[in-house]
Design a protein around this motif. Structure first.
Motif, PDB file in Angstrom:
ATOM      1  N   SER A 146      47.843  79.988 -51.666  1.00 47.56           N
ATOM      2  CA  SER A 146      46.509  79.471 -51.378  1.00 47.56           C
ATOM      3  C   SER A 146      46.558  78.004 -50.999  1.00 47.56           C
ATOM      4  O   SER A 146      47.482  77.277 -51.371  1.00 47.56           O
ATOM      5  N   TRP A 147      45.524  77.581 -50.239  1.00 44.64           N
ATOM      6  CA  TRP A 147      45.334  76.150 -49.982  1.00 44.64           C
ATOM      7  C   TRP A 147      43.840  75.856 -49.915  1.00 44.64           C
ATOM      8  O   TRP A 147      43.009  76.742 -49.709  1.00 44.64           O
ATOM      9  N   PHE A 148      43.529  74.576 -50.090  1.00 42.91           N
ATOM     10  CA  PHE A 148      42.141  74.136 -50.156  1.00 42.91           C
ATOM     11  C   PHE A 148      42.044  72.703 -49.649  1.00 42.91           C
ATOM     12  O   PHE A 148      42.817  71.837 -50.055  1.00 42.91           O
ATOM     13  N   PHE A 149      41.071  72.453 -48.746  1.00 42.13           N
ATOM     14  CA  PHE A 149      40.821  71.108 -48.237  1.00 42.13           C
ATOM     15  C   PHE A 149      39.320  70.840 -48.262  1.00 42.13           C
ATOM     16  O   PHE A 149      38.522  71.688 -47.852  1.00 42.13           O
ATOM     17  N   HIS A 150      38.949  69.659 -48.736  1.00 42.16           N
ATOM     18  CA  HIS A 150      37.536  69.303 -48.831  1.00 42.16           C
ATOM     19  C   HIS A 150      37.373  67.825 -48.476  1.00 42.16           C
ATOM     20  O   HIS A 150      38.050  66.962 -49.042  1.00 42.16           O
ATOM     21  N   LEU A 151      36.459  67.519 -47.568  1.00 45.57           N
ATOM     22  CA  LEU A 151      36.152  66.150 -47.156  1.00 45.57           C
ATOM     23  C   LEU A 151      34.667  65.916 -47.367  1.00 45.57           C
ATOM     24  O   LEU A 151      33.833  66.710 -46.921  1.00 45.57           O
ATOM     25  N   ARG A 152      34.324  64.822 -48.074  1.00 49.33           N
ATOM     26  CA  ARG A 152      32.922  64.564 -48.446  1.00 49.33           C
ATOM     27  C   ARG A 152      32.567  63.095 -48.199  1.00 49.33           C
ATOM     28  O   ARG A 152      33.370  62.204 -48.466  1.00 49.33           O
ATOM     29  N   TYR A 153      31.344  62.890 -47.708  1.00 45.25           N
ATOM     30  CA  TYR A 153      30.794  61.541 -47.530  1.00 45.25           C
ATOM     31  C   TYR A 153      29.614  61.379 -48.475  1.00 45.25           C
ATOM     32  O   TYR A 153      28.718  62.233 -48.535  1.00 45.25           O
ATOM     33  N   ASN A 154      29.598  60.279 -49.227  1.00 47.45           N
ATOM     34  CA  ASN A 154      28.544  60.016 -50.203  1.00 47.45           C
ATOM     35  C   ASN A 154      27.974  58.626 -49.934  1.00 47.45           C
ATOM     36  O   ASN A 154      28.721  57.667 -49.779  1.00 47.45           O
ATOM     37  N   GLN A 155      26.643  58.519 -49.886  1.00 48.12           N
ATOM     38  CA  GLN A 155      25.999  57.214 -49.697  1.00 48.12           C
ATOM     39  C   GLN A 155      24.956  56.993 -50.785  1.00 48.12           C
ATOM     40  O   GLN A 155      24.056  57.811 -50.997  1.00 48.12           O
ATOM     41  N   LYS A 156      25.072  55.862 -51.481  1.00 48.58           N
ATOM     42  CA  LYS A 156      24.155  55.495 -52.561  1.00 48.58           C
ATOM     43  C   LYS A 156      22.937  54.785 -51.975  1.00 48.58           C
ATOM     44  O   LYS A 156      23.064  53.751 -51.333  1.00 48.58           O
ATOM     45  N   LEU A 157      21.745  55.348 -52.217  1.00 52.67           N
ATOM     46  CA  LEU A 157      20.505  54.740 -51.749  1.00 52.67           C
ATOM     47  C   LEU A 157      19.798  53.955 -52.842  1.00 52.67           C
ATOM     48  O   LEU A 157      19.038  53.037 -52.561  1.00 52.67           O
ATOM     49  N   SER A 158      20.039  54.348 -54.104  1.00 53.42           N
ATOM     50  CA  SER A 158      19.497  53.626 -55.254  1.00 53.42           C
ATOM     51  C   SER A 158      20.370  53.949 -56.458  1.00 53.42           C
ATOM     52  O   SER A 158      21.344  54.700 -56.340  1.00 53.42           O
ATOM     53  N   ASP A 159      20.034  53.403 -57.620  1.00 52.07           N
ATOM     54  CA  ASP A 159      20.816  53.690 -58.814  1.00 52.07           C
ATOM     55  C   ASP A 159      20.753  55.165 -59.203  1.00 52.07           C
ATOM     56  O   ASP A 159      21.643  55.670 -59.895  1.00 52.07           O
ATOM     57  N   VAL A 160      19.708  55.853 -58.757  1.00 50.76           N
ATOM     58  CA  VAL A 160      19.510  57.262 -59.124  1.00 50.76           C
ATOM     59  C   VAL A 160      19.845  58.209 -57.972  1.00 50.76           C
ATOM     60  O   VAL A 160      20.441  59.265 -58.178  1.00 50.76           O
TER      61      VAL A 160
END
Length: 256
Positions: A96-110
């Motif tokens: 098996s293999w697994f690849f994951h690419l994610r982009y995260n952007q913080k808009l506020s503390d919550v």
């Protein structure tokens, strides 16, 4: 019979010390909480070959996780990759293999927004291949010195392939999760519990559930003992009424 018993024993040892890749992967357990550190990397690799009177087991397991933050620490690019192979003379017990690419952007503390793509293949699972793309929100609704809790919800478009029946499915699916992390000051033990629920938009009865508990205990600044328990359930399977699996694994984690 003795070589066969040795082979079975070795295979059992391999299975309990290395997590079997389920049909749903917990991204929460792989996130890297690095505060103001802009670059982080975790990796581990295992090679093992055992031969008992001609009966052999060859095993490769490799995991790679890294993330990069922007200068203002509000944008994160996060990548996960792993490959696992357990092979004997007669057959593969895991490939098996697994690849994951994610982009995260913080808009506020919550409030945060995220987008991701993923490729997953396992020749021994019911769903032998899954490719998906998605986007959604992530809420940090609890934050103290030792405890953090997140809720996330996202839309996913996925393409699943079943080699046994030569079927392909194109799904619009919702993905929601609840994740709680607890860090213990005296022992430095870190525990993360996560529950995922992923139903189809057009048929909620067609859903997947993943429950996972992960623990890490640092030995040095670089090496940690780790334990992981997974329970996976899918209400839909092309070749049986439902899919269920669970596994417990132990190992070492290297942090740079």
């Amino acid at each position: 019979m003795k070589p066969l018993k040795n082979l079975v024993s070795l295979l059992f040892l391999c299975c309990i010390t290395n997590s079997v890749t389920s049909q749903l992967v917990n991204i929460e357990s792989k996130r890297m909480q690095t505060d103001s550190t802009r670059f982080a990397l975790k990796s581990d690799v295992l090679f093992d070959y055992t031969d008992n009177n001609g009966d052999y087991i060859f095993q490769v397991a490799s995991n790679f996780t890294t993330q990069v933050k922007s200068k203002d620490l509000k944008k994160i690019v996060f990548f996960i990759g792993n490959y696992k192979l357990i092979r004997s003379k007669a057959q593969d017990f895991q490939n098996s293999w697994f690849f994951h690419l994610r982009y995260n952007q913080k808009l506020s503390d919550v409030f945060r927004i995220e987008a991701f793509i993923q490729n997953q293949n396992n020749t021994l699972l019911t769903i032998t291949s899954r490719n998906l793309v998605g986007a959604g929100i992530r809420l940090k609704f609890l934050s103290t010195e030792r405890t953090t809790a997140y809720f996330g919800n996202a839309y996913m478009y996925e393409i699943e392939e079943v080699a046994e029946t030569d079927q392909r499915f194109f799904n619009h699916r919702n993905s929601s999760y609840l994740s709680v992390n607890q860090a213990f000051k005296n022992t430095k033990l870190d525990i993360t519990g996560t529950v995922y629920f992923q139903p189809l938009y057009e048929a909620i009865s067609n859903h997947r559930i993943l429950c996972q508990l992960k623990a890490e205990l640092p030995i040095t600044k670089v090496i940690s003992l780790s334990a992981l328990y997974n329970y996976f359930y899918s209400s839909f399977s092309p070749i049986r009424e439902s899919d269920r699996s669970s596994n417990l694994s132990f190992g070492l984690t290297f942090t740079m």
